[in-house]
Design a protein around this motif. Structure first.
Motif, PDB file in Angstrom:
ATOM      1  N   TYR A 212       0.784  -1.241   0.034  1.00 63.24           N
ATOM      2  CA  TYR A 212      -0.049  -0.001  -0.049  1.00 63.24           C
ATOM      3  C   TYR A 212       0.938   1.033  -0.021  1.00 63.24           C
ATOM      4  CZ  TYR A 212      -3.620   3.385   1.208  1.00 63.24           C
ATOM      5  OH  TYR A 212      -4.664   4.531   1.193  1.00 63.24           O
ATOM      6  N   GLU A 213       0.839   2.082  -1.126  1.00 63.65           N
ATOM      7  CA  GLU A 213       1.322   3.236  -1.325  1.00 63.65           C
ATOM      8  C   GLU A 213       0.987   4.584  -0.805  1.00 63.65           C
ATOM      9  OE1 GLU A 213       3.232   3.105  -5.198  1.00 63.65           O
ATOM     10  OE2 GLU A 213       4.118   1.015  -4.724  1.00 63.65           O
ATOM     11  N   GLY A 214      -0.212   4.613  -0.387  1.00 62.87           N
ATOM     12  CA  GLY A 214      -0.977   5.802   0.104  1.00 62.87           C
ATOM     13  C   GLY A 214      -1.979   6.301  -1.053  1.00 62.87           C
ATOM     14  N   THR A 215      -2.199   7.595  -1.216  1.00 62.37           N
ATOM     15  CA  THR A 215      -3.152   8.000  -2.002  1.00 62.37           C
ATOM     16  C   THR A 215      -2.619   8.464  -3.216  1.00 62.37           C
ATOM     17  OG1 THR A 215      -3.571   9.941  -0.797  1.00 62.37           O
ATOM     18  CG2 THR A 215      -4.996   8.095  -0.543  1.00 62.37           C
ATOM     19  N   THR A 216      -3.192   8.927  -4.458  1.00 57.71           N
ATOM     20  CA  THR A 216      -2.711   9.682  -5.348  1.00 57.71           C
ATOM     21  C   THR A 216      -3.816  10.587  -6.180  1.00 57.71           C
ATOM     22  OG1 THR A 216      -1.202   9.625  -7.391  1.00 57.71           O
ATOM     23  CG2 THR A 216      -2.652   7.941  -7.006  1.00 57.71           C
ATOM     24  N   GLN A 217      -3.565  11.522  -6.897  1.00 60.12           N
ATOM     25  CA  GLN A 217      -4.518  12.168  -7.600  1.00 60.12           C
ATOM     26  C   GLN A 217      -4.557  11.715  -9.116  1.00 60.12           C
ATOM     27  OE1 GLN A 217      -7.047  14.492  -6.451  1.00 60.12           O
ATOM     28  NE2 GLN A 217      -6.415  13.813  -4.435  1.00 60.12           N
ATOM     29  N   LYS A 218      -5.714  11.451  -9.655  1.00 61.63           N
ATOM     30  CA  LYS A 218      -5.672  11.066 -11.164  1.00 61.63           C
ATOM     31  C   LYS A 218      -7.230  11.817 -11.342  1.00 61.63           C
ATOM     32  CE  LYS A 218      -5.545   7.959 -14.844  1.00 61.63           C
ATOM     33  NZ  LYS A 218      -5.177   6.587 -15.250  1.00 61.63           N
ATOM     34  N   ASP A 219      -7.004  12.601 -12.747  1.00 59.55           N
ATOM     35  CA  ASP A 219      -8.508  13.246 -13.025  1.00 59.55           C
ATOM     36  C   ASP A 219      -9.291  14.054 -12.143  1.00 59.55           C
ATOM     37  OD1 ASP A 219      -7.705  12.378 -15.799  1.00 59.55           O
ATOM     38  OD2 ASP A 219      -8.895  10.325 -15.212  1.00 59.55           O
ATOM     39  N   LYS A 220      -8.517  14.563 -11.071  1.00 59.27           N
ATOM     40  CA  LYS A 220      -9.242  15.167  -9.904  1.00 59.27           C
ATOM     41  C   LYS A 220      -9.910  14.142  -8.674  1.00 59.27           C
ATOM     42  CE  LYS A 220      -9.745  19.469 -12.545  1.00 59.27           C
ATOM     43  NZ  LYS A 220     -10.837  20.664 -13.026  1.00 59.27           N
ATOM     44  N   THR A 221      -9.468  13.009  -8.818  1.00 53.36           N
ATOM     45  CA  THR A 221     -10.083  12.053  -7.881  1.00 53.36           C
ATOM     46  C   THR A 221      -8.996  11.491  -7.063  1.00 53.36           C
ATOM     47  OG1 THR A 221     -11.683  11.502  -9.361  1.00 53.36           O
ATOM     48  CG2 THR A 221     -11.345  10.046  -7.659  1.00 53.36           C
ATOM     49  N   THR A 222      -9.359  11.384  -5.854  1.00 55.74           N
ATOM     50  CA  THR A 222      -8.251  10.797  -5.031  1.00 55.74           C
ATOM     51  C   THR A 222      -8.477   9.175  -4.815  1.00 55.74           C
ATOM     52  OG1 THR A 222      -8.306  12.554  -3.385  1.00 55.74           O
ATOM     53  CG2 THR A 222      -7.557  10.516  -2.498  1.00 55.74           C
ATOM     54  N   LEU A 223      -7.290   8.543  -5.288  1.00 55.07           N
ATOM     55  CA  LEU A 223      -7.362   7.171  -5.347  1.00 55.07           C
ATOM     56  C   LEU A 223      -6.260   6.522  -4.621  1.00 55.07           C
ATOM     57  CD1 LEU A 223      -7.418   6.911  -9.362  1.00 55.07           C
ATOM     58  CD2 LEU A 223      -9.326   6.780  -7.859  1.00 55.07           C
ATOM     59  N   ASP A 224      -6.500   5.304  -4.326  1.00 53.65           N
ATOM     60  CA  ASP A 224      -5.475   4.657  -3.231  1.00 53.65           C
ATOM     61  C   ASP A 224      -4.608   3.885  -4.324  1.00 53.65           C
ATOM     62  OD1 ASP A 224      -6.346   4.565  -0.329  1.00 53.65           O
ATOM     63  OD2 ASP A 224      -8.224   4.571  -1.396  1.00 53.65           O
ATOM     64  N   LYS A 225      -3.123   3.940  -4.192  1.00 52.07           N
ATOM     65  CA  LYS A 225      -2.288   3.316  -5.159  1.00 52.07           C
ATOM     66  C   LYS A 225      -1.871   2.376  -4.477  1.00 52.07           C
ATOM     67  CE  LYS A 225       1.907   4.312  -7.814  1.00 52.07           C
ATOM     68  NZ  LYS A 225       2.835   5.328  -8.153  1.00 52.07           N
ATOM     69  N   ILE A 226      -1.468   1.112  -5.074  1.00 52.19           N
ATOM     70  CA  ILE A 226      -0.933  -0.161  -4.363  1.00 52.19           C
ATOM     71  C   ILE A 226       0.075  -0.740  -5.508  1.00 52.19           C
ATOM     72  CG2 ILE A 226      -1.734  -2.566  -3.770  1.00 52.19           C
ATOM     73  CD1 ILE A 226      -4.649  -1.276  -3.788  1.00 52.19           C
ATOM     74  N   GLY A 227       1.083  -0.962  -5.042  1.00 49.12           N
ATOM     75  CA  GLY A 227       2.262  -1.560  -5.933  1.00 49.12           C
ATOM     76  C   GLY A 227       1.884  -3.333  -5.699  1.00 49.12           C
ATOM     77  N   ILE A 228       2.439  -3.593  -6.782  1.00 51.35           N
ATOM     78  CA  ILE A 228       2.284  -5.187  -6.962  1.00 51.35           C
ATOM     79  C   ILE A 228       3.522  -5.705  -7.631  1.00 51.35           C
ATOM     80  CG2 ILE A 228       1.185  -4.801  -9.158  1.00 51.35           C
ATOM     81  CD1 ILE A 228      -0.222  -7.781  -8.835  1.00 51.35           C
ATOM     82  N   LYS A 229       4.183  -6.865  -6.946  1.00 53.71           N
ATOM     83  CA  LYS A 229       5.257  -7.554  -7.531  1.00 53.71           C
ATOM     84  C   LYS A 229       4.999  -8.915  -7.552  1.00 53.71           C
ATOM     85  CE  LYS A 229      10.404  -7.908  -6.727  1.00 53.71           C
ATOM     86  NZ  LYS A 229      11.385  -7.550  -5.623  1.00 53.71           N
ATOM     87  N   PRO A 230       4.791  -9.412  -8.969  1.00 54.98           N
ATOM     88  CA  PRO A 230       4.412 -10.963  -9.051  1.00 54.98           C
ATOM     89  C   PRO A 230       5.648 -11.711  -9.137  1.00 54.98           C
ATOM     90  CG  PRO A 230       4.532  -9.730 -11.279  1.00 54.98           C
ATOM     91  CD  PRO A 230       4.770  -8.736 -10.223  1.00 54.98           C
ATOM     92  N   ASN A 231       5.383 -12.922  -8.571  1.00 56.31           N
ATOM     93  CA  ASN A 231       6.561 -13.893  -8.536  1.00 56.31           C
ATOM     94  C   ASN A 231       5.975 -15.331  -9.187  1.00 56.31           C
ATOM     95  OD1 ASN A 231       9.108 -15.134  -8.205  1.00 56.31           O
ATOM     96  ND2 ASN A 231       8.212 -15.997  -6.036  1.00 56.31           N
ATOM     97  N   MET A 232       6.538 -15.933 -10.175  1.00 56.23           N
ATOM     98  CA  MET A 232       5.929 -17.069 -10.721  1.00 56.23           C
ATOM     99  C   MET A 232       6.904 -18.073 -10.636  1.00 56.23           C
ATOM    100  SD  MET A 232       4.931 -17.651 -14.667  1.00 56.23           S
ATOM    101  CE  MET A 232       3.515 -16.809 -14.755  1.00 56.23           C
ATOM    102  N   GLN A 233       6.351 -19.341 -10.486  1.00 56.90           N
ATOM    103  CA  GLN A 233       7.073 -20.643 -10.419  1.00 56.90           C
ATOM    104  C   GLN A 233       6.353 -21.719 -11.297  1.00 56.90           C
ATOM    105  OE1 GLN A 233      10.098 -21.089  -8.861  1.00 56.90           O
ATOM    106  NE2 GLN A 233      10.073 -18.749  -8.009  1.00 56.90           N
ATOM    107  N   ILE A 234       7.094 -22.606 -11.888  1.00 59.28           N
ATOM    108  CA  ILE A 234       6.505 -23.663 -12.823  1.00 59.28           C
ATOM    109  C   ILE A 234       6.914 -24.694 -12.221  1.00 59.28           C
ATOM    110  CG2 ILE A 234       6.208 -24.538 -15.102  1.00 59.28           C
ATOM    111  CD1 ILE A 234       6.712 -21.882 -16.120  1.00 59.28           C
ATOM    112  N   GLU A 235       5.614 -25.506 -11.874  1.00 57.79           N
ATOM    113  CA  GLU A 235       6.111 -27.113 -11.487  1.00 57.79           C
ATOM    114  C   GLU A 235       5.673 -28.071 -12.842  1.00 57.79           C
ATOM    115  OE1 GLU A 235       3.700 -27.922  -8.214  1.00 57.79           O
ATOM    116  OE2 GLU A 235       4.349 -26.098  -6.797  1.00 57.79           O
ATOM    117  N   ALA A 236       6.876 -28.257 -13.351  1.00 57.13           N
ATOM    118  CA  ALA A 236       6.732 -29.113 -14.586  1.00 57.13           C
ATOM    119  C   ALA A 236       6.237 -30.254 -14.482  1.00 57.13           C
ATOM    120  CB  ALA A 236       8.180 -28.975 -15.262  1.00 57.13           C
ATOM    121  N   ASP A 237       5.554 -30.696 -15.547  1.00 59.59           N
ATOM    122  CA  ASP A 237       4.837 -32.214 -15.660  1.00 59.59           C
ATOM    123  C   ASP A 237       5.841 -32.959 -16.345  1.00 59.59           C
ATOM    124  OD1 ASP A 237       3.356 -34.469 -16.099  1.00 59.59           O
ATOM    125  OD2 ASP A 237       1.619 -33.478 -16.790  1.00 59.59           O
ATOM    126  N   ALA A 238       6.488 -34.047 -15.909  1.00 60.32           N
ATOM    127  CA  ALA A 238       7.615 -34.560 -16.367  1.00 60.32           C
ATOM    128  C   ALA A 238       6.964 -35.629 -17.685  1.00 60.32           C
ATOM    129  CB  ALA A 238       7.935 -35.818 -15.451  1.00 60.32           C
TER     130      ALA A 238
END
Length: 298
Positions: A212-238
């Motif tokens: 959670y990064e707090g609030t920001t303004q866009k088009d004169k509207t207050t919005l909550d900004k959330i950072g996202i960091k994806p981490n992917m793993q693959i469990e392969a099928d032999a």
């Protein structure tokens, strides 16, 4: 031509791989209204670089989907029964087989073999229908896919590879990717959400870390900004025909949420994946750089 089609199909398989304040705290929640319709557009821009026998082959692909969330009913706890429909899809690709542009609204299919494959994929995607119950935290329960959608996916060319890689389950992960914690958050607070998806080459496990990064303004509207960091793993099928190994995966993005209306306004995520694929005697390394944007249409 057949070699080119095989490369394209392998590329698609690898792709399968988005307030009340008190003492600085914010409780993030979705809010629903019966019979409300929310129209979203999702854009996916992708660059794939394959290395086959020391020869690099670049493919650029853009895909766009329009989808509508219809709130069928709202429960006493604030959760909503909703219907999600994809109303339109289009795709353009510039790769080893040339340029391709297909649209779910097209009546006639392209004449070439590769164009026909993508046309059928886009038409099936552009008519997907799903339903479920979304909690105020954003978690999607009782997820169901219409019989017509399941039939269309099963009838796709090479459904054991491409069709099953573009599953409604993987689409569900994009739709319900933002899940809030039960407790209130403060600036810098992090939480995680994990999703799993079965594919023809194994199981993919994605864990998103939100900040959670707090609030920001866009088009004169207050919005909550959330950072996202994806981490992917693959469990392969032999036993899978296509062998895949994820060598590296990095990603980041941000989400804009209107906590007053309880609506997700925009999600932008970028992910770079390096993987090794093999089928029969064909082996190659591939790098996928993709950016997915989901935004609420005004």
């Amino acid at each position: 031509m057949r070699y080119g089609i095989k490369v394209v199909l392998l590329s698609l398989v690898s792709v399968a791989v988005v307030a009340s304040a008190a003492s600085g705290q914010t409780t993030l929640r979705y809010k629903f209204k019966k019979d409300e319709k929310l129209n979203y557009v999702m854009d996916q821009k992708m660059k794939m670089t394959m290395n086959i026998m020391n020869m690099e082959i670049d493919t650029k692909m853009n895909m766009s989907m329009d989808m509508t969330w219809k709130i069928l009913d709202v429960n006493q706890d604030g959760s909503a029964k909703l219907e999600i429909k994809v109303t339109h899809a289009k795709l353009s690709m510039d790769g080893p087989t040339g340029q391709i542009e297909v649209d779910s609204a097209m009546k006639d299919e392209p004449d070439d073999a590769v164009g026909k494959i993508f046309s059928q994929i886009v038409k099936a995607t552009g008519a997907m229908e799903m339903s479920g119950t979304m909690l105020t935290t954003g978690e999607l329960k009782d997820f169901k896919v219409s019989e017509a959608t399941l039939k269309a996916m099963k009838n796709l060319p090479g459904a054991d590879k491409v069709g099953n890689a573009i599953t409604p389950e993987s689409f569900k992960s994009m739709v319900s990717g933002l899940v809030f914690p039960n407790d209130a958050v403060t600036k810098g607070k992090t939480w995680t959400n994990k999703t799993e998806n079965k594919t023809p080459f194994g199981k993919t496990v994605t864990e998103n870390t939100y900040t959670y990064e707090g609030t920001t303004q866009k088009d004169k509207t207050t919005l909550d900004k959330i950072g996202i960091k994806p981490n992917m793993q693959i469990e392969a099928d032999a036993k899978a025909e296509v062998k895949i190994k994820l060598k590296d995966s990095k990603g980041s993005g941000n989400i804009l949420f209107n906590n007053t209306t309880g609506q997700m306004i925009e999600t932008v995520t970028n992910q770079v994946m390096q993987m090794q694929l093999g089928v029969n005697n064909l082996n190659f390394d591939q790098t996928i750089d993709q950016t997915i944007t989901i935004r609420l249409k005004k």
